[in-house]
Design a protein around this motif. Structure first.
Motif, PDB file in Angstrom:
ATOM      1  N   ILE A 107     -11.602 -45.768 -22.834  1.00  0.00           N
ATOM      2  CA  ILE A 107     -10.302 -45.094 -22.853  1.00  0.00           C
ATOM      3  C   ILE A 107     -10.388 -43.755 -22.138  1.00  0.00           C
ATOM      4  N   ALA A 108     -11.455 -43.001 -22.397  1.00  0.00           N
ATOM      5  CA  ALA A 108     -11.615 -41.688 -21.781  1.00  0.00           C
ATOM      6  C   ALA A 108     -11.686 -41.783 -20.259  1.00  0.00           C
ATOM      7  N   LEU A 109     -12.289 -42.838 -19.749  1.00  0.00           N
ATOM      8  CA  LEU A 109     -12.462 -42.995 -18.305  1.00  0.00           C
ATOM      9  C   LEU A 109     -11.242 -43.604 -17.619  1.00  0.00           C
ATOM     10  N   ASN A 110     -10.486 -44.420 -18.334  1.00  0.00           N
ATOM     11  CA  ASN A 110      -9.448 -45.207 -17.675  1.00  0.00           C
ATOM     12  C   ASN A 110      -8.017 -44.963 -18.140  1.00  0.00           C
ATOM     13  N   ALA A 111      -7.823 -44.368 -19.300  1.00  0.00           N
ATOM     14  CA  ALA A 111      -6.469 -44.306 -19.859  1.00  0.00           C
ATOM     15  C   ALA A 111      -5.927 -42.897 -20.075  1.00  0.00           C
ATOM     16  N   ARG A 112      -6.714 -41.886 -19.862  1.00  0.00           N
ATOM     17  CA  ARG A 112      -6.238 -40.518 -20.100  1.00  0.00           C
ATOM     18  C   ARG A 112      -5.573 -39.969 -18.838  1.00  0.00           C
ATOM     19  N   THR A 113      -4.491 -40.608 -18.424  1.00  0.00           N
ATOM     20  CA  THR A 113      -3.764 -40.197 -17.224  1.00  0.00           C
ATOM     21  C   THR A 113      -2.284 -40.027 -17.559  1.00  0.00           C
ATOM     22  N   ALA A 114      -1.591 -39.268 -16.725  1.00  0.00           N
ATOM     23  CA  ALA A 114      -0.161 -39.034 -16.944  1.00  0.00           C
ATOM     24  C   ALA A 114       0.640 -40.327 -16.833  1.00  0.00           C
ATOM     25  N   LEU A 115       0.223 -41.251 -15.958  1.00  0.00           N
ATOM     26  CA  LEU A 115       0.942 -42.516 -15.800  1.00  0.00           C
ATOM     27  C   LEU A 115       0.848 -43.369 -17.060  1.00  0.00           C
ATOM     28  N   VAL A 116      -0.342 -43.468 -17.620  1.00  0.00           N
ATOM     29  CA  VAL A 116      -0.519 -44.226 -18.862  1.00  0.00           C
ATOM     30  C   VAL A 116       0.295 -43.591 -19.984  1.00  0.00           C
ATOM     31  N   ILE A 117       0.241 -42.259 -20.064  1.00  0.00           N
ATOM     32  CA  ILE A 117       0.988 -41.548 -21.102  1.00  0.00           C
ATOM     33  C   ILE A 117       2.485 -41.797 -20.960  1.00  0.00           C
ATOM     34  N   ALA A 118       2.978 -41.766 -19.734  1.00  0.00           N
ATOM     35  CA  ALA A 118       4.400 -42.004 -19.497  1.00  0.00           C
ATOM     36  C   ALA A 118       4.819 -43.379 -19.994  1.00  0.00           C
ATOM     37  N   CYS A 119       4.037 -44.389 -19.648  1.00  0.00           N
ATOM     38  CA  CYS A 119       4.379 -45.774 -20.023  1.00  0.00           C
ATOM     39  C   CYS A 119       4.306 -45.978 -21.534  1.00  0.00           C
ATOM     40  N   THR A 120       3.223 -45.509 -22.155  1.00  0.00           N
ATOM     41  CA  THR A 120       3.081 -45.710 -23.598  1.00  0.00           C
ATOM     42  C   THR A 120       4.095 -44.878 -24.376  1.00  0.00           C
ATOM     43  N   THR A 121       4.434 -43.710 -23.865  1.00  0.00           N
ATOM     44  CA  THR A 121       5.438 -42.872 -24.529  1.00  0.00           C
ATOM     45  C   THR A 121       6.773 -43.597 -24.589  1.00  0.00           C
ATOM     46  N   ILE A 122       7.158 -44.239 -23.499  1.00  0.00           N
ATOM     47  CA  ILE A 122       8.429 -44.961 -23.448  1.00  0.00           C
ATOM     48  C   ILE A 122       8.372 -46.240 -24.288  1.00  0.00           C
ATOM     49  N   ILE A 123       7.336 -47.040 -24.088  1.00  0.00           N
ATOM     50  CA  ILE A 123       7.240 -48.343 -24.756  1.00  0.00           C
ATOM     51  C   ILE A 123       7.196 -48.188 -26.275  1.00  0.00           C
ATOM     52  N   PHE A 124       6.307 -47.328 -26.753  1.00  0.00           N
ATOM     53  CA  PHE A 124       6.177 -47.181 -28.206  1.00  0.00           C
ATOM     54  C   PHE A 124       7.321 -46.359 -28.800  1.00  0.00           C
ATOM     55  N   GLY A 125       7.994 -45.573 -27.971  1.00  0.00           N
ATOM     56  CA  GLY A 125       9.203 -44.904 -28.430  1.00  0.00           C
ATOM     57  C   GLY A 125      10.311 -45.909 -28.711  1.00  0.00           C
ATOM     58  N   LEU A 126      10.483 -46.858 -27.792  1.00  0.00           N
ATOM     59  CA  LEU A 126      11.487 -47.905 -27.991  1.00  0.00           C
ATOM     60  C   LEU A 126      11.141 -48.782 -29.195  1.00  0.00           C
ATOM     61  N   LEU A 127       9.857 -49.031 -29.392  1.00  0.00           N
ATOM     62  CA  LEU A 127       9.428 -49.832 -30.540  1.00  0.00           C
ATOM     63  C   LEU A 127       9.726 -49.091 -31.850  1.00  0.00           C
TER      64      LEU A 127
END
Length: 266
Positions: A107-127
């Motif tokens: 996760i530290a190497l591959n997921a700590r990016t603004a793009l990932v944060i943007a997508c998960t923020t929207i998806i889990f917000g809608l959920l």
């Protein structure tokens, strides 16, 4: 870090640790967007200690009652409501610990990016929005059982992905399982204690093996401001959540997510 950066990052951690909007996302964003230097492992530990102290002190009666009940009845045949709840917190913590241990480096190497944060923020917000409007809200915290503990625990494990929000995903799961808003929030806060404590101890071990210099003033102020922000956040959230619902946080997540997408892709 400057004193201003210390205050801002500590307040961000204290507020977002318990609001369903992702603390990890907000601590990453200043570095991604404003170009601030990464706050480092020691400061991260300090602000989490501040948040941990806040939730333990605010929920001190529940923490004491659950601890006493578990040691008194948790290992016997005659379980009480409190000793069962203590067991559900322990069981719900296990998936997060296992998943975090196995996936932390990836996760530290591959997921700590603004793009990932943007997508998960929207998806889990809608959920979260879907769970809130569909929730039956029939169960109180005393009605939590093994099924609820396992489901909420598995949901918490997903929160290792930045932008998901540990409190957000556990509250989403609780609402979908029929818990009322205040109960799912309180269980989420109680569940945060062992997971923050475990993550903090793991980080301390990493820190002890590091040769990096430690600025103790930064750590003290970081912990102090995080504590104050977290304590106020818990008080206000539990006081208001039954009235206002999750919609304000959903709107915030959607706005934040689309702004991030615009910055990253624009």
């Amino acid at each position: 870090m400057t004193f201003f950066e210390i205050i801002i990052l500590a307040i961000i951690q204290g507020l977002t640790e318990f609001l369903p909007i992702s603390s990890s996302a907000h601590l990453i964003l200043p570095a991604e967007i404003l170009g601030w230097r990464n706050q480092g492992l020691a400061f991260d530990v300090a602000v989490h200690v501040g948040s941990l102290m806040a939730v333990v002190i605010y929920l001190r009666k529940d923490v004491v009652d659950l601890t006493v009940a578990w040691f008194s009845h948790g290992l016997g045949k005659q379980q009480t409501t409190q000793s069962k709840l203590a067991w559900w917190i322990i069981i719900a913590t296990i998936p997060g610990v296992v998943f975090g241990f196995l996936m932390k480096d990836w996760i530290a190497l591959n997921a700590r990016t603004a793009l990932v944060i943007a997508c998960t923020t929207i998806i889990f917000g809608l959920l979260l929005w879907y769970a809130d409007i569909k929730a039956k809200q029939l169960k109180t915290i005393e009605k939590i059982g093994l099924k609820e503990a396992i489901v909420i625990g598995l949901a918490q494990a997903i929160a290792i992905i930045p932008g998901t929000s540990r409190s957000g995903i556990t509250m989403t799961a609780g609402l979908m399982l029929g818990l009322d808003r205040e109960s799912t929030a309180k269980f989420s806060f109680l569940l945060s204690i062992p997971i923050i404590l475990g993550a903090g101890l793991f980080s301390v071990l990493e820190l002890l093996g590091s040769v990096a210099k430690v600025n103790w003033n930064e750590l003290f102020y970081g912990a102090a401001f995080s504590f104050v922000a977290a304590y106020l956040c818990i008080f206000l959230f539990l006081s208001w959540i039954s009235k206002i619902g999750m919609l304000p946080f959903v709107i915030y997540r959607l706005v934040l997510g689309f702004v991030l997408l615009y910055i990253v892709l624009g």
